[in-house]
Design a protein around this motif. Structure first.
Motif, short mmCIF file in Angstrom:
data_model
loop_
_atom_site.label_atom_id
_atom_site.label_comp_id
_atom_site.label_asym_id
_atom_site.label_seq_id
_atom_site.Cartn_x
_atom_site.Cartn_y
_atom_site.Cartn_z
N UNK A 129 0.82 -1.22 0.00
CA UNK A 129 0.00 0.00 0.00
C UNK A 129 0.85 1.27 0.00
N UNK A 130 2.02 1.22 0.61
CA UNK A 130 2.92 2.38 0.58
C UNK A 130 3.28 2.70 -0.87
N UNK A 131 3.70 1.69 -1.62
CA UNK A 131 4.09 1.89 -3.02
C UNK A 131 2.89 2.29 -3.87
N UNK A 247 12.59 -7.28 -3.19
CA UNK A 247 11.25 -7.66 -3.67
C UNK A 247 10.68 -8.84 -2.91
N UNK A 248 11.53 -9.55 -2.19
CA UNK A 248 11.09 -10.72 -1.43
C UNK A 248 10.62 -10.36 -0.02
N UNK A 249 11.07 -9.22 0.49
CA UNK A 249 10.65 -8.76 1.81
C UNK A 249 11.07 -7.30 1.97
N UNK A 250 10.33 -6.37 1.36
CA UNK A 250 10.74 -4.96 1.34
C UNK A 250 10.91 -4.38 2.75
N UNK A 251 12.00 -3.64 2.91
CA UNK A 251 12.24 -2.92 4.16
C UNK A 251 12.28 -1.41 3.94
N UNK A 252 12.76 -0.99 2.76
CA UNK A 252 12.80 0.44 2.44
C UNK A 252 12.32 0.69 1.02
N UNK A 253 11.67 1.83 0.84
CA UNK A 253 11.28 2.31 -0.48
C UNK A 253 11.94 3.67 -0.67
N UNK A 254 12.81 3.79 -1.65
CA UNK A 254 13.48 5.05 -1.92
C UNK A 254 12.78 5.77 -3.06
N UNK A 255 12.46 7.05 -2.82
CA UNK A 255 11.79 7.87 -3.82
C UNK A 255 12.80 8.81 -4.45
N UNK A 263 14.85 11.98 -3.11
CA UNK A 263 13.79 12.71 -2.42
C UNK A 263 13.66 12.23 -0.97
N UNK A 264 13.43 10.92 -0.77
CA UNK A 264 13.28 10.40 0.59
C UNK A 264 13.37 8.88 0.59
N UNK A 265 13.59 8.33 1.78
CA UNK A 265 13.55 6.89 1.99
C UNK A 265 12.47 6.59 3.02
N UNK A 266 11.57 5.69 2.67
CA UNK A 266 10.48 5.30 3.55
C UNK A 266 10.76 3.91 4.10
N UNK A 267 10.69 3.77 5.42
CA UNK A 267 10.94 2.48 6.07
C UNK A 267 9.59 1.83 6.39
N UNK A 268 9.51 0.53 6.16
CA UNK A 268 8.27 -0.19 6.49
C UNK A 268 8.23 -0.40 8.00
N UNK A 269 7.04 -0.68 8.58
CA UNK A 269 6.96 -0.93 10.02
C UNK A 269 7.81 -2.12 10.44
N UNK A 270 8.29 -2.09 11.66
CA UNK A 270 9.08 -3.21 12.20
C UNK A 270 8.22 -4.47 12.18
N UNK A 271 8.83 -5.59 11.86
CA UNK A 271 8.07 -6.83 11.71
C UNK A 271 8.64 -7.96 12.56
N UNK A 272 7.84 -9.02 12.70
CA UNK A 272 8.31 -10.23 13.36
C UNK A 272 9.19 -10.99 12.37
N UNK A 273 8.58 -11.44 11.29
CA UNK A 273 9.31 -12.08 10.19
C UNK A 273 8.84 -11.53 8.84
#
Length: 322
Positions: A129-131, A247-255, A263-273
């Protein structure tokens, strides 16, 4: 939600780790073909019940969801048995060996009114949803090109080389890069083609796929079981691009903006796995009385499986169940 895990391999370990970290879901039971194996797995992960057959697990009235963590080649029989027992199922990717099996299982689930989902974990993660929102907000203009690579150096891992275990890179890794395209652009596919390098057993070890979408977007994606890939995905638009770190487990999205200006780097929420989102999505769907999760509809499961069938036919990569 009490989850019954079928299988005791690496992927089942990851499922148990995830479930043990959730408050709303529980790794409640495990089933294996040998009781001793199930008992060892249950002891390792603090699981209450261990069964020496899949049938015993499916007969447990307290199990709310079956997680099928066997190899793709073995998904069909156990999933069919679970649906016939009225048990909701979350089935590891690739969902089945081919589109024929996929359609049969989906049709059966609809006929019996039983919930069914594919555990393609990237579909359920917050990064999706972020992307999508970044694209919808016009942050990169109009998308024109999608690229993605996923590669792991698997050596001589047995299942990759065996046709009877649905070996090769496509069902194990290629399914992720195809889903990467489809997650962010659901335009109909105009053409799909590709090439692969095969093992001496006839399984695709490295492949490259070109997809042209009806809206004019071109996608080039690769997967390999023979090398360490960068595993990066890029969505390039007329005014900038998005770089997804894995692409297998996104942690950051760079714009990036015009001329690749950062422009910016967006970090996904902290996860268990990262697997927790698929279990939570199943729980929500079951609460709502749905037969499929919104994140990965049955029609999309079948569509992607048919695409992979078409590619394997071009490459003459065959499984016994074809």
């Amino acid at each position: 939600m009490k989850v019954g895990i079928i299988g005791t391999g690496w992927i089942a370990d990851k499922a148990a780790t995830t479930l043990n970290g959730l408050n709303t879901c529980e790794a409640y039971a495990v089933g294996s073909r040998k009781l001793e194996t199930a008992q060892a797995f249950a002891a390792k992960w603090g699981i209450k019940k261990a069964y020496g057959s899949y049938a015993e697990l499916l007969a447990d009235p307290d199990v709310d969801l079956i997680y099928v963590g066997t190899p793709h080649s073995h998904h069909y029989d156990v999933t069919k048995e679970a649906i016939m027992a009225g048990k909701p199922c979350l089935v590891e990717k690739a969902f089945m060996a081919n589109a024929r099996q996929t359609k049969e299982i989906i049709d059966l689930a609809h006929e019996r009114g039983v919930f069914l989902a594919e555990a393609i974990w990237t579909r359920y993660q917050p990064a999706v949803n972020i992307v999508r929102n970044l694209i919808a907000d016009g942050r990169i203009g109009t998308p024109k090109l999608i690229t993605a690579t996923l590669g792991y150096s698997m050596g001589r891992k047995e299942r990759i080389f065996r046709p009877d275990l649905c070996g090769g890179a496509l069902l194990d890794l290629g399914v992720y890069v195809i889903n990467f395209v489809r997650m962010f652009n659901d335009s109909a596919i105009k053409t799909i083609d590709g090439y692969c390098v095969k093992s001496d057993t006839g399984m695709d070890l490295t492949n490259t796929i070109t997809i042209i979408l009806e809206d004019g977007v071109v996608a080039n994606v690769q997967s390999s079981a023979s090398c360490v890939g960068d595993n990066i995905g890029v969505i390039a638009g007329t005014e900038g691009n998005l770089i997804i770190d894995n692409v297998n487990n996104p942690q950051t999205i760079t714009v990036n903006g015009p001329d690749r200006t950062y422009v910016e780097t967006i970090h996904v929420p902290q996860q268990i796995t990262g697997y927790e989102y698929q279990f939570m999505a199943c729980r929500q769907a079951l609460k709502e009385g749905l037969l499929e999760p919104r994140e990965m509809p049955h029609r999309e499961m079948l569509y992607i499986m048919q695409l992979m069938d078409d590619l394997r036919k071009k490459w003459d990569v065959r499984y016994p169940m074809d």
